[in-house]
Design an enzyme around this catalytic site. Structure first.
Site, PDB file in Angstrom:
ATOM      1  N   GLY A   1       1.167  -1.336  -0.093  1.00  0.00           N
ATOM      2  CA  GLY A   1       0.005  -0.053  -0.150  1.00  0.00           C
ATOM      3  C   GLY A   1       0.693   0.835   0.136  1.00  0.00           C
TER       4      GLY A   1
ATOM      5  N   ASP B   1       8.059   6.118   8.650  1.00  0.00           N
ATOM      6  CA  ASP B   1       6.965   7.240   8.763  1.00  0.00           C
ATOM      7  C   ASP B   1       6.565   8.216   7.993  1.00  0.00           C
ATOM      8  OD1 ASP B   1       9.633   8.210   7.249  1.00  0.00           O
ATOM      9  OD2 ASP B   1      11.005   9.363   9.153  1.00  0.00           O
TER      10      ASP B   1
ATOM     11  N   ARG C   1       3.131  14.416  -7.264  1.00  0.00           N
ATOM     12  CA  ARG C   1       3.460  14.111  -8.249  1.00  0.00           C
ATOM     13  C   ARG C   1       1.767  13.446  -9.249  1.00  0.00           C
ATOM     14  NH1 ARG C   1       5.701   7.649  -7.026  1.00  0.00           N
ATOM     15  NH2 ARG C   1       3.584   7.202  -5.955  1.00  0.00           N
TER      16      ARG C   1
ATOM     17  N   ASP D   1       5.469  -3.894  -7.463  1.00  0.00           N
ATOM     18  CA  ASP D   1       3.912  -2.985  -6.545  1.00  0.00           C
ATOM     19  C   ASP D   1       4.881  -1.410  -7.635  1.00  0.00           C
ATOM     20  OD1 ASP D   1       6.413  -3.875  -5.334  1.00  0.00           O
ATOM     21  OD2 ASP D   1       6.019  -2.081  -3.925  1.00  0.00           O
TER      22      ASP D   1
HETATM   23  P1  AMP Z   1       9.438   1.301  -2.468  1.00  0.00           P
HETATM   24  O1  AMP Z   1      10.589   0.120  -2.216  1.00  0.00           O
HETATM   25  O2  AMP Z   1       9.845   2.669  -2.548  1.00  0.00           O
HETATM   26  O3  AMP Z   1       8.292   1.099  -3.823  1.00  0.00           O
HETATM   27  O4  AMP Z   1       8.553   0.745  -0.755  1.00  0.00           O
HETATM   28  C1  AMP Z   1       7.405   0.199  -0.948  1.00  0.00           C
HETATM   29  C2  AMP Z   1       6.950   0.329  -0.176  1.00  0.00           C
HETATM   30  O5  AMP Z   1       7.041   0.959   1.782  1.00  0.00           O
HETATM   31  C3  AMP Z   1       5.615   0.867  -0.565  1.00  0.00           C
HETATM   32  O6  AMP Z   1       4.769   0.363   0.343  1.00  0.00           O
HETATM   33  C4  AMP Z   1       6.066   2.125   0.111  1.00  0.00           C
HETATM   34  O7  AMP Z   1       4.757   2.924   0.286  1.00  0.00           O
HETATM   35  C5  AMP Z   1       6.690   1.974   1.587  1.00  0.00           C
HETATM   36  N1  AMP Z   1       7.322   2.559   2.037  1.00  0.00           N
HETATM   37  C6  AMP Z   1       8.637   3.509   1.306  1.00  0.00           C
HETATM   38  N2  AMP Z   1       9.291   4.125   2.275  1.00  0.00           N
HETATM   39  C7  AMP Z   1       8.069   4.400   3.001  1.00  0.00           C
HETATM   40  C8  AMP Z   1       8.305   5.944   4.476  1.00  0.00           C
HETATM   41  N3  AMP Z   1       9.093   6.688   4.859  1.00  0.00           N
HETATM   42  N4  AMP Z   1       7.366   5.396   5.206  1.00  0.00           N
HETATM   43  C9  AMP Z   1       6.493   5.039   4.746  1.00  0.00           C
HETATM   44  N5  AMP Z   1       6.251   3.673   3.702  1.00  0.00           N
HETATM   45  C10 AMP Z   1       7.404   3.734   2.879  1.00  0.00           C
HETATM   46 MG    MG Z   2       6.974   1.949  -4.534  1.00  0.00          MG
END
Ligand code: AMP
Ligand code: MG
Length: 518
Positions: A102, A137, A195, A270
């Site tokens: 999510g 966070d 975005r 995702d």
């Molecule tokens: P990503 O690798 O950036 O695609 O992130 C994978 C998942 O981790 C997604 O569900 C992101 O929303 C969540 N995520 C990454 N960084 C954060 C953050 N600082 N706070 C909350 N969720 C995060």
């Molecule tokens: Mg992502």
């Protein structure tokens, strides 16, 4: 032009699907829900670092004129017609099922409809926790926000399908990050990107509904996505046709990434858009020295799953996950051939693109051998990909010997050539010149084709790194310059950046390798 504050936003996604409207930001599973309401958590002080005039113009959005309008870009103001939410999706990460993920730090504020009737999601990245933040966070640091902002715009101007970025704001708040995952956490300035995309729906949104056996939700989301984003698909087999079109768009996207030398770094399902857009800019990189095994993501180092040369195959694997998610709606014996069509589609588009990169009139079966020879030679010599193809455009039509060829390409080389490499390059260029001889288009037409296929300016990680360091010190000179340069990637206007990655940057974190910490 309309202002962000007075706009009447649409809320079609949230008004169509079941969601958790409680506004509760405690991390949790949300079965049966496609989103959870998430009001952005206000920040200390929103200040504008960048605004995309061209995108704003395209959408008919007025540049914020006062602090209250700016506050929208930082999540400090939510207007009456907005319905801020985080989408619920799942995904396969590094080849394994990860369950519910999510939007952990992305919050869609509302849908902006243009006067032409097109709608775009306006989404804040880094605006605070949501129900999907898990242990994190919900914030983003300046470093990663600058990277997302500039690169999504850069990709747009390169002609690669992508989500866009309208604004970048500082939050005036520090964010704690362990950049190298080595126990040395430090505070970094916080930032938020707004975005923009017609939709941020990912393969993972559909995978989640299938995994939860919520077939009704799955059917509704598929139909809604088709009606809204693929309205031309109206036949009896529209779900199958839709999947076929995603296969086609994804193949096209992969070819585009290979064309410009873009390595995404985290091709989890995702992070795969159902519109065929480049989405989620994290530890990405352009290829500097040509290497099919190059991955910019430190987390990816053990298996190099997301390396440059593997991206097209990974996209196919990811499409397989999407196909699996559609099994309740389409028979397997129909989905499988559609999935399999990826390979032929990809190769056909790939060779066409490579023919354009090489300035060929058309790409025949025989030319695939030449393309392979290019790939093999480049992988051995590892010249700078961008510079090599630029130098190829101005190749003299007669090359006497291996020395002359090496001399021509010397500005693209990171290492002196061994005698064997020199011979290999000479042999490649000899084959290429023979092929050019058979071109039925003029040399000028061939060069023009090469000039519009091969970028001359790419937003290299070390440039971003320098711009970010400067910005953190309060100097936006390089950042401003890069904002301009990304708009003209095929011209010679920004030739001050036309050089190989400097030696100091080759091992430095943030310049060649990055972590997911952002
Ligand atoms: P990503 O690798 O950036 O695609 O992130 C994978 C998942 O981790 C997604 O569900 C992101 O929303 C969540 N995520 C990454 N960084 C954060 C953050 N600082 N706070 C909350 N969720 C995060
Ligand atoms: Mg992502």
């Amino acid at each position: 032009m309309e202002s962000l504050r007075s706009k009447k936003y649409k809320q079609e996604f949230v008004s169509t699907f079941p969601g958790d409207d409680s506004g509760n930001l405690t991390p949790r599973q949300t079965p049966g829900k496609l989103y959870s309401k998430a009001i952005p958590t206000p920040v200390e002080k929103v200040s504008l670092l960048a605004w995309s005039d061209e995108l704003a113009e395209e959408l008919g959005i007025q540049k914020p004129a006062d602090q209250q309008e700016l506050d929208i870009l930082g999540g400090n103001l939510v207007t009456d017609t907005m319905y801020p939410y985080a989408a619920c999706y799942a995904g396969h990460q590094f080849g394994s099922w990860a369950g519910q993920l999510g939007d952990g730090r992305a919050i869609t504020l509302g849908e902006w409809e243009t006067t032409a009737g097109k709608t775009y999601e306006l989404q804040l990245k880094g605006a605070g926790p949501t129900a999907y933040s898990r242990r994190a966070d919900g914030r983003a640091v300046l470093r990663s926000s600058v990277r997302e902002y500039l690169m999504s715009e850069a990709m747009h101007y390169l002609g690669v399908p992508t989500t866009r970025a309208l604004s970048l704001v500082a939050t005036g708040e520090p964010v704690l990050r362990d950049m190298f995952y080595n126990g040395n956490a430090a505070y970094e300035p916080g930032a938020i990107v707004m975005r923009v995309a017609p939709s941020f729906l990912r393969f993972g949104n559909f995978e989640m509904l299938n995994a939860r056996k919520e077939t009704e939700n799955l059917t509704n989301l598929v139909n809604w996505t088709i009606d809204r984003y693929y309205p031309h698909l109206q036949g009896e087999d529209r779900v199958l046709d839709w999947f076929k079109e995603i296969v086609e768009r994804t193949a096209r996207l992969m070819v585009e990434w290979q064309r410009v030398g873009f390595v995404h770094g985290v091709m989890n399902t995702d992070n795969m858009s159902v519109l065929g857009l480049t989405i989620d800019y994290g530890p990405y990189s352009f290829v500097d020295d040509y290497d099919p095994d190059f991955t910019p993501n430190t987390t990816d180092l053990p298996g190099r799953r997301y390396a440059f040369g593997k991206q097209p195959g990974i996209a196919y694997w990811n499409l397989g996950c999407l196909a699996a998610a559609l099994l309740p709606l389409v028979a397997k014996d129909k989905l499988l051939p559609a999935l399999e069509s990826y390979k032929e589609l990809y190769w056909q588009k790939y060779y066409q693109m490579m023919g354009n990169k090489l300035g060929l009139d058309k790409t025949t079966n025989e030319d695939t051998t030449l393309v392979t020879q290019f790939e093999e030679t480049l992988a051995t010599i590892k010249p700078d990909m961008t510079i090599f193809f630029q130098l190829l455009i101005d190749l003299p039509l007669c090359m006497e010997n291996a020395e002359a060829v090496a001399e021509h390409f010397k500005d693209s080389l990171y290492n002196d050539l061994t005698p064997e490499q020199s011979e290999q390059l000479y042999s490649l260029i000899t084959s290429y010149l023979q092929r050019l001889n058979r071109n039925t288009i003029t040399r000028a037409a061939s060069q023009a084709l090469m000039r519009k296929t091969n970028p001359r300016f790419v937003l290299r990680n070390y440039l971003l790194h320098q711009a970010i360091e400067e910005l953190e010190r309060g100097d936006n000179t390089l950042f401003r310059k890069l904002q301009q340069a990304i708009k003209e990637p095929y011209s010679t206007k920004y030739d001050e950046f036309f050089q190989t990655r400097p030696e100091w940057a080759s091992q430095k974190a943030g310049c060649s390798m990055l972590s997911c910490s952002s």
